[in-house]
Design a protein around this motif. Sequence first.
Motif, PDB file in Angstrom:
ATOM      1  N   PRO A  32       0.601  -1.245  -0.006  1.00  0.00           N
ATOM      2  CA  PRO A  32      -0.148   0.179  -0.109  1.00  0.00           C
ATOM      3  C   PRO A  32       0.925   1.343   0.064  1.00  0.00           C
ATOM      4  CG  PRO A  32      -1.044  -1.684   1.473  1.00  0.00           C
ATOM      5  CD  PRO A  32       0.082  -2.356   1.142  1.00  0.00           C
ATOM      6  N   LEU A  35       2.749   1.541  -3.633  1.00  0.00           N
ATOM      7  CA  LEU A  35       2.048   1.527  -4.748  1.00  0.00           C
ATOM      8  C   LEU A  35       1.750   2.826  -5.027  1.00  0.00           C
ATOM      9  CD1 LEU A  35      -0.338  -1.517  -4.489  1.00  0.00           C
ATOM     10  CD2 LEU A  35       1.206  -0.965  -6.393  1.00  0.00           C
ATOM     11  N   GLU A  36       1.910   3.641  -3.974  1.00  0.00           N
ATOM     12  CA  GLU A  36       1.448   5.237  -4.120  1.00  0.00           C
ATOM     13  C   GLU A  36       2.658   5.987  -4.974  1.00  0.00           C
ATOM     14  OE1 GLU A  36       1.765   6.566   0.053  1.00  0.00           O
ATOM     15  OE2 GLU A  36      -0.218   5.866   0.520  1.00  0.00           O
ATOM     16  N   THR A  53      -4.529   3.535  -2.225  1.00  0.00           N
ATOM     17  CA  THR A  53      -3.826   2.265  -1.939  1.00  0.00           C
ATOM     18  C   THR A  53      -4.209   1.733  -0.585  1.00  0.00           C
ATOM     19  OG1 THR A  53      -1.857   3.471  -1.119  1.00  0.00           O
ATOM     20  CG2 THR A  53      -2.203   3.012  -3.568  1.00  0.00           C
TER      21      THR A  53
END
Length: 176
Positions: A32, A35-36, A53
């Motif tokens: 998470p 992925l940003e 995310t």
Amino acid sequence: MKWINHLAIAGATTALVAPALVPVALLGSTAPDWLEWVLEKLGGRKVKHRGVTHIVLYWAGGLAFALGLWDFHGILAAFAYGGLTHVLADSLTVSGVPFTPNAERRFHLFGGRLRTGNAGEYGIAWGIVGVCFVLAVLFKPGGGSGWYPFFYDWHGLYQSGVVDAKEWKDNRLKFF
């Protein structure tokens, strides 16, 4: 939460069920956040931290999808499980996480009382690791005999003739 705590929670809980999938769950437990960065590079605009995310429903849906679908050795499920542990751990913090994409309020587990980097965060994460360790020792497969990931029975291997005396002496005090 800090990455070390996300890694600890996902790694310890996955090791109880499927030790071979721990590396995939560890990758998912940090997904998470990284992925940003990936979405920012692909889309060309800034992605808000703990935004798109970190949506609980996405990670829970991904895990349900992977478990319901044929998944090659559980790799997709382990990745989604790691991501779900990440967002659930972040939901313990004051800032929380969104539960759905259009949620106006943040989702908080147990009131969201933790602050990132404080002792409470480490206490919860490493408490989970401790519980997992105790469970792993108590519920050793095969009634205490046989191969057990991460915790080799060197004495048993020596007694059954699988390893020689030198290898047993070299490894008897290694617990991991």
